[in-house]
Enzyme design. Structure first.
Site, PDB file in Angstrom:
ATOM      1  N   GLY A 247       0.903  -1.191   0.109  1.00 38.80           N
ATOM      2  CA  GLY A 247       0.524  -0.337  -0.191  1.00 38.80           C
ATOM      3  C   GLY A 247       0.845   1.418   0.521  1.00 38.80           C
ATOM      4  O   GLY A 247       0.837   1.772  -0.529  1.00 38.80           O
ATOM      5  N   PHE A 248       2.116   1.442   1.434  1.00 35.77           N
ATOM      6  CA  PHE A 248       2.961   2.653   1.327  1.00 35.77           C
ATOM      7  C   PHE A 248       1.946   4.054   1.320  1.00 35.77           C
ATOM      8  O   PHE A 248       2.219   5.311   0.687  1.00 35.77           O
ATOM      9  CB  PHE A 248       4.142   2.596  -0.177  1.00 35.77           C
ATOM     10  CG  PHE A 248       4.989   1.506  -0.670  1.00 35.77           C
ATOM     11  CD1 PHE A 248       5.126   0.267   1.038  1.00 35.77           C
ATOM     12  CD2 PHE A 248       4.958   0.701  -1.328  1.00 35.77           C
ATOM     13  CE1 PHE A 248       6.039  -0.352   1.028  1.00 35.77           C
ATOM     14  CE2 PHE A 248       5.420  -0.424  -1.204  1.00 35.77           C
ATOM     15  CZ  PHE A 248       6.423  -1.191   0.248  1.00 35.77           C
ATOM     16  N   THR A 476       2.670  -6.877   6.081  1.00 33.61           N
ATOM     17  CA  THR A 476       3.852  -5.794   7.432  1.00 33.61           C
ATOM     18  C   THR A 476       3.721  -7.099   7.842  1.00 33.61           C
ATOM     19  O   THR A 476       4.543  -6.971   9.025  1.00 33.61           O
ATOM     20  CB  THR A 476       3.397  -5.150   7.672  1.00 33.61           C
ATOM     21  OG1 THR A 476       1.659  -5.244   7.849  1.00 33.61           O
ATOM     22  CG2 THR A 476       2.937  -3.344   6.870  1.00 33.61           C
ATOM     23  N   ALA A 518       0.916  -1.041  13.840  1.00 35.03           N
ATOM     24  CA  ALA A 518       1.070  -2.870  14.961  1.00 35.03           C
ATOM     25  C   ALA A 518       0.716  -2.761  16.599  1.00 35.03           C
ATOM     26  O   ALA A 518       0.143  -3.306  16.967  1.00 35.03           O
ATOM     27  CB  ALA A 518       3.061  -3.086  14.442  1.00 35.03           C
ATOM     28  N   ARG A 621       9.047  -1.395  22.045  1.00 35.51           N
ATOM     29  CA  ARG A 621       8.756  -3.018  22.360  1.00 35.51           C
ATOM     30  C   ARG A 621       8.902  -3.638  20.397  1.00 35.51           C
ATOM     31  O   ARG A 621       7.899  -2.586  19.856  1.00 35.51           O
ATOM     32  CB  ARG A 621       8.164  -3.558  23.010  1.00 35.51           C
ATOM     33  CG  ARG A 621       8.246  -4.890  23.282  1.00 35.51           C
ATOM     34  CD  ARG A 621       6.850  -6.033  24.000  1.00 35.51           C
ATOM     35  NE  ARG A 621       7.374  -5.388  25.567  1.00 35.51           N
ATOM     36  CZ  ARG A 621       6.929  -5.462  26.308  1.00 35.51           C
ATOM     37  NH1 ARG A 621       5.895  -5.565  26.275  1.00 35.51           N
ATOM     38  NH2 ARG A 621       7.829  -6.198  27.434  1.00 35.51           N
ATOM     39  N   GLN A 631      10.834  -5.317   7.966  1.00 36.47           N
ATOM     40  CA  GLN A 631       9.844  -3.502   7.293  1.00 36.47           C
ATOM     41  C   GLN A 631      10.984  -2.648   6.815  1.00 36.47           C
ATOM     42  O   GLN A 631      10.635  -1.490   6.178  1.00 36.47           O
ATOM     43  CB  GLN A 631       9.065  -2.994   8.645  1.00 36.47           C
ATOM     44  CG  GLN A 631       7.414  -3.684   8.788  1.00 36.47           C
ATOM     45  CD  GLN A 631       6.589  -3.513   7.413  1.00 36.47           C
ATOM     46  OE1 GLN A 631       7.031  -1.912   7.285  1.00 36.47           O
ATOM     47  NE2 GLN A 631       5.973  -4.656   6.535  1.00 36.47           N
ATOM     48  N   GLY A 695       5.867   2.059  15.876  1.00 37.56           N
ATOM     49  CA  GLY A 695       6.000   1.608  14.914  1.00 37.56           C
ATOM     50  C   GLY A 695       7.376   1.912  14.151  1.00 37.56           C
ATOM     51  O   GLY A 695       8.665   3.010  14.656  1.00 37.56           O
ATOM     52  N   GLU A 698       7.862   2.497   8.725  1.00 32.31           N
ATOM     53  CA  GLU A 698       8.169   3.973   7.743  1.00 32.31           C
ATOM     54  C   GLU A 698       9.228   4.567   8.694  1.00 32.31           C
ATOM     55  O   GLU A 698       9.745   5.390   7.639  1.00 32.31           O
ATOM     56  CB  GLU A 698       7.246   4.900   8.141  1.00 32.31           C
ATOM     57  CG  GLU A 698       5.561   4.742   7.605  1.00 32.31           C
ATOM     58  CD  GLU A 698       4.598   5.767   7.555  1.00 32.31           C
ATOM     59  OE1 GLU A 698       3.747   5.845   6.427  1.00 32.31           O
ATOM     60  OE2 GLU A 698       4.217   6.297   8.756  1.00 32.31           O
TER      61      GLU A 698
HETATM   62 MO1  MOS Z   1       1.038   5.380   5.360  1.00 33.24          MO
HETATM   63  S1  MOS Z   1       1.959   6.607   3.621  1.00 33.24           S
HETATM   64  O1  MOS Z   1      -0.298   6.641   6.554  1.00 33.24           O
HETATM   65  O2  MOS Z   1       0.370   4.535   4.462  1.00 33.24           O
END
Ligand code: MOS
Length: 737
Positions: A247-248, A476, A518, A621, A631, A695, A698
């Site tokens: 997706g990204f 993911t 996550a 964690r 990822q 997370g 990203e």
């Molecule tokens: Mo992300 S760019 O919020 O899937």
């Protein structure tokens, strides 16, 4: 469940299952081709017809008329949907451009018609026979040309945010007085998500109820936006998206495939499937918008930043939002005198919107080169310069701490592991045969968003646990970390947990976006499991406060009973979610890291090869080190693309992205990617959620491109501030050797 901070010790902390590098539970399905993707649901939706979208051939203007005669008469054609016969539609608040255009055209390849036919080929052939009489208007397609007239605009974008302009202290005065200064301009191009699976949907109506099998990151948003667009109640819409081929950010919001499948199915009176082809989607859907960024830094002789300004220009369709590229500069480094500003030009290109780490990914491409330039000017090591300017509080609001901030630890650990001390700070001095070799580094920063998330868990009378939530797995590892969470909480082996995702019939989750999936989705499952534990203990006559759930048994003092016994015949169900109140106002929640890169640049041809990469990440964690590492290495790979290859080339006369396929839009392939090393500091963050996770998906891209740019500079002495760093840009300047 309202999350109370700091998180206390709880069953998750046993770490019997959570925190272990278990294989993806959906791995066998993915690798054997048995995980059904949106376009492949022949099994559950019989009688499908095929829809093919016709995109506008102009970027701005309107449709005077259609001639549909030949297309309607073509073999296999069932119906053609245009704005004239689609029925009443509205535009959802999420989509900046309308998903079906007409008569007004807002951008090139905006959908103007859907041809529905018995086969894909028939629909595509008939679409070519549609004749459109356009009225072409002059558009604006050149960001640099619109800079002067772009007004200040604030904005938020999946995890990053900045006001139009913000000033703290006296930037102008402090910058003018600083003994060391840089003032530079950096540019980043338009980029495409280039996820593996293009957008695709199958729609089927039963009376006035719509079911949509699609590929979407945010199920509840899809329901909401379809409801707003089709003007039908949310209760009449079911969205199903259990497997997603990447997706990204491309699939945060519904695109034309979803709406036109629904309209096509309604017009045809039978299920219709629509996929966007790769050449269509790059101009039809969203992209990461180009930026022009100006950064000024003023520092004292001992290397302390005293003045820092980051301004960013981007463009979008009217009503669109800016790329929030200044976001990280508000939070990453100390400095008493600060200025950030964003300006937004109107551009008549396709909508600019979220792509992996919107804001920070683009902003750090500029900021972390600027930091390298400033360190060099000061004669300081770039790692030391960053350490010297760390801050433990939000520099915009000094009373507000970070929940946890281990940037310095990442920088130090990375420098040791990468062998940074071997780097010659003088550029162009390290040579291996034809190769000029250089090392570069950058800090990584990305926010951690808290967002509520719910789940339902069911215990059956054989001791199995089923989790249902509308959370998505976009490649993911959501299935796996959710199963690990439920297994840990209920004390059952991983293979006794079934996870069902991506269906609007399930409780609303955080969804997948902004690297918030996550932590929040597992925290929602945690909350539901807490309830299920309470119900199970009560059924068994135990006090939940001292009940231990392990090995399929519940123990309390000297008594124990099989967990399955609590289920009874009908099973035991609990549903709950996690909520955070105003926690994100009390603490700044962010993730941190450091990227280190070694490159070789061919002394004659300027060919660039990335030779080694290391990311050190501080992201709370780590729920599953294997999927988290995947990822990060994926994100690092995307960072290589951003540094060296990726660019949607704008035709500034006619207003479209010229290289709209994967032949012309280059992304890294295996041969471009060297050994990638990933280290997680992995300290639990008791402020982030009961999971103590944050997370990471990203964070991994943030800073990579600048680390590569800095390594290229160290190798050659050529400073390129205009991404992607292609050979022509290196050849245009003399090397330092
Ligand atoms: Mo992300 S760019 O919020 O899937």
């Amino acid at each position: 469940m309202k999350f109370d901070t700091p998180a206390t010790n709880n069953p998750i902390d046993q770490l019997n299952v959570v925190g272990k590098p278990v294989d993806r539970i959906d791995g066998p399905q993915k690798t054997t081709g048995t995980a059904p993707y949106a376009y492949e649901r022949h099994d559950v939706v019989p009688g499908q017809a095929y829809g093919y979208i016709l995109g506008s051939a102009i970027a701005k203007g309107s449709i005077r008329s259609f001639d549909l005669g030949d297309a309607k008469a073509a073999p296999g054609v069932i119906t053609i949907v245009t704005w004239q016969n689609a029925g009443k539609l509205a535009k959802s608040k999420s989509n900046t451009a309308r998903l079906l255009a007409g008569p007004e055209i807002q951008h090139y390849h905006q959908a103007i018609a859907l041809v529905v036919a018995e086969t894909f080929e028939q629909a595509r052939a008939a679409a070519r026979l549609i004749r459109v009489d356009y009225v072409r208007e002059k558009g604006q397609f050149d960001l640099a040309a619109q800079m002067q007239s772009a007004p200040l605009v604030g904005g938020t974008n999946t995890g990053s945010a900045a006001p139009a302009i913000d000033q703290i202290g006296d930037f102008q005065g402090a910058f003018a007085a600083a003994p060391f200064r840089i003032d530079q301009r950096y540019t980043t191009p338009d980029e495409s998500h280039a996820m593996m699976e293009p957008h695709a949907s199958i729609a089927a109506w039963q009376g006035d109820s719509l079911t949509l099998w699609t590929s979407n990151q945010m199920i509840a948003w899809a329901v909401r936006d379809l409801s707003e667009t089709l003007l039908i109640p949310r209760e009449k819409i079911r969205v199903i998206s259990p497997y997603i081929g990447g997706g990204f950010g491309a699939k945060l919001w519904i695109q034309s495939d979803a709406l036109l499948a629904a309209l096509g199915a309604r017009a045809a009176g039978r299920p219709v499937k629509v996929a966007l082809t790769r050449p269509q989607l790059m101009n039809n859907t969203t992209h990461r918008p180009a930026t022009i960024q100006r950064i000024r830094i003023g520092a004292t002789r001992d290397g302390k930043i005293n003045a820092i300004a980051h301004e960013s220009w981007s463009g979008n369709l009217p009503g669109g939002r800016p790329e929030t590229a200044v976001d990280q500069t508000r939070l990453l480094y100390a400095g008493a005198n600060r200025l950030t500003a964003m300006r937004l030009a109107v551009l008549d290109l396709a909508e600019g919107n979220s792509m992996r780490a919107p804001g920070e990914a683009s902003g750090l491409m500029a900021l972390e080169i600027a930091m390298d330039e400033m360190a060099e000017k000061l004669g300081m090591d770039p790692v030391q310069f960053r350490i010297a300017n760390d801050t433990q509080v939000d520099p915009q609001k000094p009373g507000r701490p970070f929940s946890q901030r281990h940037l310095i630890e990442c920088l130090r650990a990375g420098a040791v592991r990468f062998g940074w001390s071997k780097r010659n700070p003088l550029p162009g001095k390290t040579r291996e045969g034809q190769w000029l070799v250089g090392m570069g580094m950058a800090a990584a920063f990305r926010n951690n968003l808290l967002t509520k998330s719910a789940a339902r868990v069911r215990l059956d009378n054989r001791g199995g646990v089923t989790v249902e939530t509308d959370m998505t797995d976009i490649g993911t590892g959501s299935y796996t970390i959710i199963a690990q969470t439920a297994a840990e909480m209920m004390g059952v082996p991983l293979n006794r947990v079934v996870v069902r995702l991506g269906d609007s019939a399930f409780p609303v989750s955080a969804g997948s976006g902004g690297q918030w999936g996550a932590n929040n989705s597992t925290a929602g499952v945690y909350a539901a499991c807490v309830k299920l534990r309470e119900a199970a203990a009560q059924k068994l006559g135990f006090d939940v406060a001292d009940a231990v759930f392990a090995n399929g048994q519940v123990r309390s003092g000297s008594r124990s009973a099989p967990l399955a016994q609590a289920a009874g015949e009908g099973g035991l169900v609990a549903e709950d979610g996690i909520e955070y109140g105003d926690l994100d106002k009390k603490y700044q929640q962010s993730t941190f890291g450091a990227h280190f890169v070694e490159v070789g640049v061919d002394a004659a041809t300027s060919e660039i090869r990335v030779r080694r990469m290391l990311a050190v990440c501080a992201a709370g964690r780590i729920l599953n080190p294997k999927s988290a590492r995947s990822q990060v290495i994926g994100a690092m790979t995307m960072g290589v693309g951003a540094a060296l290859m990726e660019e949607l080339a704008v035709d500034k006369r006619f207003g479209f992205f010229v290289n709209h396929d994967l032949a012309g839009y280059e992304v890294p392939v295996h041969a471009d990617i060297p050994h990638q090393d990933v280290v997680f500091l992995g300290e639990a963050d008791p402020i982030s959620s009961p999971m103590k996770a944050k997370g990471v998906g990203e964070l991994g891209i943030c800073g990579v491109a600048a680390a590569i740019a800095n390594a290229i500079y160290n190798a050659t002495g050529v400073r390129v501030r205009d991404y992607p760093i292609t050979l022509d840009k290196l050849l245009a300047q003399p090397k330092a050797v």
